[in-house]
Write a protein that holds these residues in place. Structure first.
Motif, mmCIF file in Angstrom:
data_model
loop_
_atom_site.group_PDB
_atom_site.id
_atom_site.type_symbol
_atom_site.label_atom_id
_atom_site.label_comp_id
_atom_site.label_asym_id
_atom_site.label_seq_id
_atom_site.Cartn_x
_atom_site.Cartn_y
_atom_site.Cartn_z
ATOM 1 N N UNK A 150 -22.330 2.648 -54.439
ATOM 2 C CA UNK A 150 -21.951 2.144 -55.762
ATOM 3 C C UNK A 150 -22.717 2.896 -56.867
ATOM 4 N N UNK A 151 -24.011 3.057 -56.640
ATOM 5 C CA UNK A 151 -24.859 3.725 -57.631
ATOM 6 C C UNK A 151 -24.569 5.232 -57.686
ATOM 7 N N UNK A 152 -24.414 5.819 -56.509
ATOM 8 C CA UNK A 152 -24.233 7.283 -56.448
ATOM 9 C C UNK A 152 -22.812 7.696 -56.845
ATOM 10 N N UNK A 153 -21.870 6.762 -56.748
ATOM 11 C CA UNK A 153 -20.484 7.122 -57.048
ATOM 12 C C UNK A 153 -19.866 7.981 -55.960
ATOM 13 N N UNK A 154 -20.211 7.686 -54.708
ATOM 14 C CA UNK A 154 -19.612 8.407 -53.566
ATOM 15 C C UNK A 154 -19.156 7.377 -52.534
ATOM 16 N N UNK A 155 -18.228 7.713 -51.627
ATOM 17 C CA UNK A 155 -17.781 6.741 -50.619
ATOM 18 C C UNK A 155 -18.912 6.390 -49.645
ATOM 19 N N UNK A 156 -19.045 5.102 -49.266
ATOM 20 C CA UNK A 156 -20.119 4.720 -48.336
ATOM 21 C C UNK A 156 -20.009 5.437 -46.984
ATOM 22 N N UNK A 157 -18.782 5.762 -46.554
ATOM 23 C CA UNK A 157 -18.633 6.465 -45.252
ATOM 24 C C UNK A 157 -19.309 7.826 -45.296
ATOM 25 N N UNK A 158 -19.281 8.445 -46.487
ATOM 26 C CA UNK A 158 -19.896 9.778 -46.594
ATOM 27 C C UNK A 158 -21.406 9.680 -46.330
ATOM 28 N N UNK A 159 -22.011 8.597 -46.816
ATOM 29 C CA UNK A 159 -23.446 8.392 -46.598
ATOM 30 C C UNK A 159 -23.703 8.117 -45.112
ATOM 31 N N UNK A 160 -22.847 7.268 -44.518
ATOM 32 C CA UNK A 160 -23.056 6.906 -43.100
ATOM 33 C C UNK A 160 -22.885 8.113 -42.190
ATOM 34 N N UNK A 161 -21.881 8.938 -42.485
ATOM 35 C CA UNK A 161 -21.663 10.132 -41.660
ATOM 36 C C UNK A 161 -22.844 11.097 -41.783
#
Ligand SMILES: Nc1nc2c(c(=O)[nH]1)N[C@H]1C(S)=C(S)[C@@H](COP(=O)(O)OP(=O)(O)OC[C@H]3O[C@@H](n4cnc5c(=O)[nH]c(N)nc54)[C@H](O)[C@@H]3O)O[C@H]1N2
Ligand SMILES: Nc1nc2c(c(=O)[nH]1)N[C@H]1C(S)=C(S)[C@@H](COP(=O)(O)OP(=O)(O)OC[C@H]3O[C@@H](n4cnc5c(=O)[nH]c(N)nc54)[C@H](O)[C@@H]3O)O[C@H]1N2
Ligand code: SF4
Ligand SMILES: [Mo]
Length: 696
Positions: free
Chosen positions: A276-287
């Motif tokens: 939410x803060x970074x403005x990127x999809x959460x899946x991208x962080x998890x991957x």
């Protein structure tokens, strides 16, 4: 036979040198000199990191050196400040007058005199050696040299113990490389060569950058986060590492401090919250977390682009925790590199002689806030008004933030300004005296680096052009006129080079090797932290820093939001970053015609969504503005800009912009959480079609 046809025989020699510019690569140079003229500058093929390759900028160094616009004589101001109108004067006249003026001010309070310098040259000798001795003896105000890297540097130091990390050559063996806040194709070319070798061998490359850079184009993945949200991303990555147990428990146990506290903090940061803060999809962080957590030889190339925001120090701390959690440090191709500058045994005390202060403790001025500081009256708390400024190796009128204030300060009629320069920069336009400085081809120097672990020696290739003198010589001659008689003011440049790495009479770097081959490698273990041995007080990687806690600061890394966070202002809804241009180096090279031709003109990259919402079309002249000022340039409607973020590339010279200003007209003088650094990329703006241009 030349003689037979009446032409002098040509003598051609190759001189070994070092690139002096503020670039992590510190290349080894070979200059061809024919009959005393430098005809070619090439990369040294024998130096492993340079590998015979230079960037476009420096491969044209002869063009810069013999540029018809070089300042060749001392100049004295004849027009109003800012007009750039000067007349030539003799060295004697200039130095006598400058010494008389400085003596007069020093008799009242030497702290009213301020040196202002940065990394126009990274040389230990033409940087802060004779100059520092001069100002120490004078008792002038001290300068906090914070304009680039202190937030990240402090963050790293509080976690790893110093500006230390992976050896750059082992990135070539990594299996996963995170290129984080860094655009190496533009600004760290020789690292990029190692990253490409890794890619060819099958490594995965991930770029973490709000801008879709030319580097992002060549990586397998691009995480286009909002500026100033790296701390949140790093905390969420740690969260994933913990919840999936992608941890090296033995490494954490033996070689880190503060694990239970960090764990507790991190568990507040799931990927949804960070996304939410970074403005990127959460899946991208998890991957990314999965790849990072399951690839032992994971290497992070962090760069200073991610720390020019309010929370830059904390963000660097958070990222620096990652390799200790996974035990990546066990491998020589694992870990992190922000800067290698901490490995060099530079003898700063010998070069700079702080003992010449003789017990005095002058006040310190932060170079980031030079605008406000020049406009401040004398006060009990902050000391005298600045009456004289001596600028060398820097172009503050172009590079310092909030330039409306900087220009106002430099324009003060009661300020006495001396600028040592090679070219007529924006800062030179405000000088009372301009003193012509030599370039790297014309003087001695010795260099450490911040992107590799070699020391380089620079020999002069040619005689000084015109009447130019090395910075050191200018300060020697000023010292003599001030009546400074200490023998250290007579040290010549070769002696200063020899002093730079000598402690208690013993050379820590082989000077004969430097003389013979131009470079020498500082011994550093291949995997420096495989068994801990961090240069922190505890000897461990400090997730929790007692030193920070003792200062009343957060002992743990956290996400510290931008002062001007995206979405917090309706008047200024766009975040602006202003990262390096490929063919300039900060504001250096902007005056070199062939390089300026490649860069074109100052541009603002704006995403098509933001452009359409404002009726902005490609090439339109736009007004970029906020509460600090306004700046006009052309728009580049481009997917290099993510929605909500605009990119104003490169530090252009103000006088070459549309109306005599550049991006720093909009940036602020606020300081980072750690290290009192600048927040160039923490800056909200609005953009609109420029009505004047539209009507014309
Ligand atoms: N050609 C060239 N080379 C240079 C320079 C130059 O001006 N031109 N400058 C030199 C100097 S002074 C330095 S300090 C070094 C290093 O200089 P840096 O300023 O670190 O430069 P880059 O490595 O290009 O990395 C900056 C990248 O960070 C991105 N960025 C901006 N904000 C953020 C953020 O909040 N988070 C993240 N993750 N990324 C962000 C930018 O879009 C940019 O692509 O390079 C040096 N080399
Ligand atoms: N908006 C925005 N502003 C920025 C940045 C950004 O990314 N965005 N980057 C920031 C960063 S990272 C940095 S490091 C600073 C850099 O700011 P500065 O250190 O001021 O760097 P330059 O603009 O390259 O100016 C250096 C000057 O030194 C001169 N010089 C070179 N060698 C010598 C020498 O031997 N003697 C003398 N007397 N002069 C010499 C050059 O001609 C040049 O004009 O700018 C900062 N400003
Ligand atoms: S600017 Fe950087 S890449 Fe270019 S020659 Fe200098 S050290 Fe090498
Ligand atoms: Mo920098």
């Amino acid at each position: 036979m030349n003689d037979a046809i009446g032409i002098h025989p040509r003598t051609s020699v190759l001189i070994k040198g070092a690139c002096p510019h503020d670039c992590p690569d510190t290349c080894s140079l070979l200059t061809t000199v024919e009959d005393g003229i430098a005809t070619k500058v090439q990369g040294n093929p024998v130096h492993p990191h340079t590998d015979g390759v230079l960037c476009t900028k420096v491969s044209r160094y002869t063009e810069r050196t013999y540029d018809p616009e070089r300042i060749l004589h001392p100049l004295k101001r004849v027009g109003p400040k800012g007009s750039g109108q000067f007349e030539p004067v003799s060295w004697d006249a200039a130095l006598n007058d400058i010494a008389a003026r400085l003596k007069g001010i020093a008799a009242r309070d030497p702290q009213a005199i301020l040196p202002y310098s940065y990394c126009g040259t990274m040389g230990q000798v033409q940087g802060e050696s004779m100059a520092a001795r001069f100002f120490h003896k004078l008792g002038a105000s001290l300068l906090e040299r914070t304009i680039c890297s202190t937030a990240g540097g402090e963050g790293l130091t509080h976690t790893l113990g110093g500006k230390v990390g992976m050896k750059v050559e082992f990135f070539a063996e990594a299996r996963l490389i995170l290129i984080w806040g860094s655009n190496p194709i533009a600004s760290n070319l020789h690292f990029w060569r190692y990253a490409q070798a890794a890619k060819r061998a099958g490594a995965r490359l991930v770029c973490i950058d709000p801008r879709k850079t030319e580097t992002a184009d060549k990586c397998h993945e691009h995480i286009a986060l909002r500026p100033g949200t790296d701390g949140a991303l790093a905390l969420a990555l740690m969260h994933e590492l913990i919840t999936h147990d992608w941890l090296d428990h033995a490494y954490i146990e033996q070689h880190t401090v503060g694990w239970p506290a960090l764990r507790e903090r991190v568990l507040l940061w799931n990927s949804e919250r960070a996304a939410e803060i970074c403005g990127v999809p959460p899946e991208q962080i998890r991957t990314l977390a999965r790849d990072y957590g399951t690839t032992p030889q994971s290497a992070i190339r962090l760069n200073y682009g991610m720390q020019r925001v309010h929370g830059g120090g904390n963000a660097a701390r958070a990222v620096a925790c990652l390799p200790a959690l996974t035990g990546a440090w066990r491998h020589r191709a694992g870990g992190l590199l922000l800067s290698s500058s901490g490995v060099f045994p530079v003898n700063k005390a010998a070069l700079q002689r702080p003992d010449l202060l003789a017990g005095r403790a002058p006040r310190t001025i932060n170079m980031v806030t030079i605008g406000d500081d020049l406009l401040r009256e004398a006060s009990q708390a902050l000391g005298p008004k600045i009456e004289a400024l001596v600028v060398y190796n820097s172009n503050p009128v172009a590079v310092a933030p909030d330039s409306g204030r900087v220009v106002q300060g430099f324009a003060r009629d009661d300020l006495f300004t001396v600028v040592l320069e090679q070219f007529k920069t924006d800062t030179v336009d405000y000088a009372d005296y301009v003193l012509p400085a030599t370039t790297q081809l014309e003087h001695w120097d010795v260099h450490s680096a911040y992107g590799h672990t070699d020391v380089l020696l620079n020999r002069p290739a040619i005689a000084p052009v015109g009447e130019a003198k090395p910075n050191t010589q200018i300060f020697r001659e000023l010292a003599a006129r001030m009546g400074f008689t200490e023998p250290c003011f007579a040290d010549d440049d070769e002696a200063l080079c020899r002093m730079a790495f000598r402690h208690d009479g013993v050379d820590q770097v082989d000077f004969d090797l430097l003389l013979a081959q131009g470079f020498a490698t500082v011994p550093v273990p291949d995997a420096p932290f495989a068994n801990g041995n961090f240069p922190t007080p505890s000897g461990k990687c400090e997730f929790f820093s007692e030193r920070l806690a003792a200062q009343g600061l957060d002992g743990l890394p956290d996400h510290v939001p931008n002062y001007e966070a995206a979405g917090t202002s309706t008047a200024y809804p766009l975040a602006m970053i202003s990262p390096p241009a490929r063919n300039f180096l900060n504001s250096s090279f902007v005056n070199v015609q062939s390089l300026r031709d490649i860069e074109g003109e100052p541009l603002l990259e704006i995403n098509e969504v933001d452009a359409a919402a404002r009726g902005i079309t490609a090439g339109a002249v736009v007004r970029v503005f906020n509460q600090r000022g306004e700046y006009r340039c052309k728009a580049a409607v481009s997917r290099r800009a993510r929605p909500g973020v605009v990119n104003g590339l490169g530090v252009w010279w103000r006088k070459l912009g549309l109306d005599g200003s550049n991006v720093n007209q909009l940036t602020s003088q606020r300081l980072t959480d750690l290290g009192r650094g600048p927040v160039f990329y923490d800056c909200l703006v609005q953009v609109e079609v420029d009505q004047r241009a539209a009507l014309a």
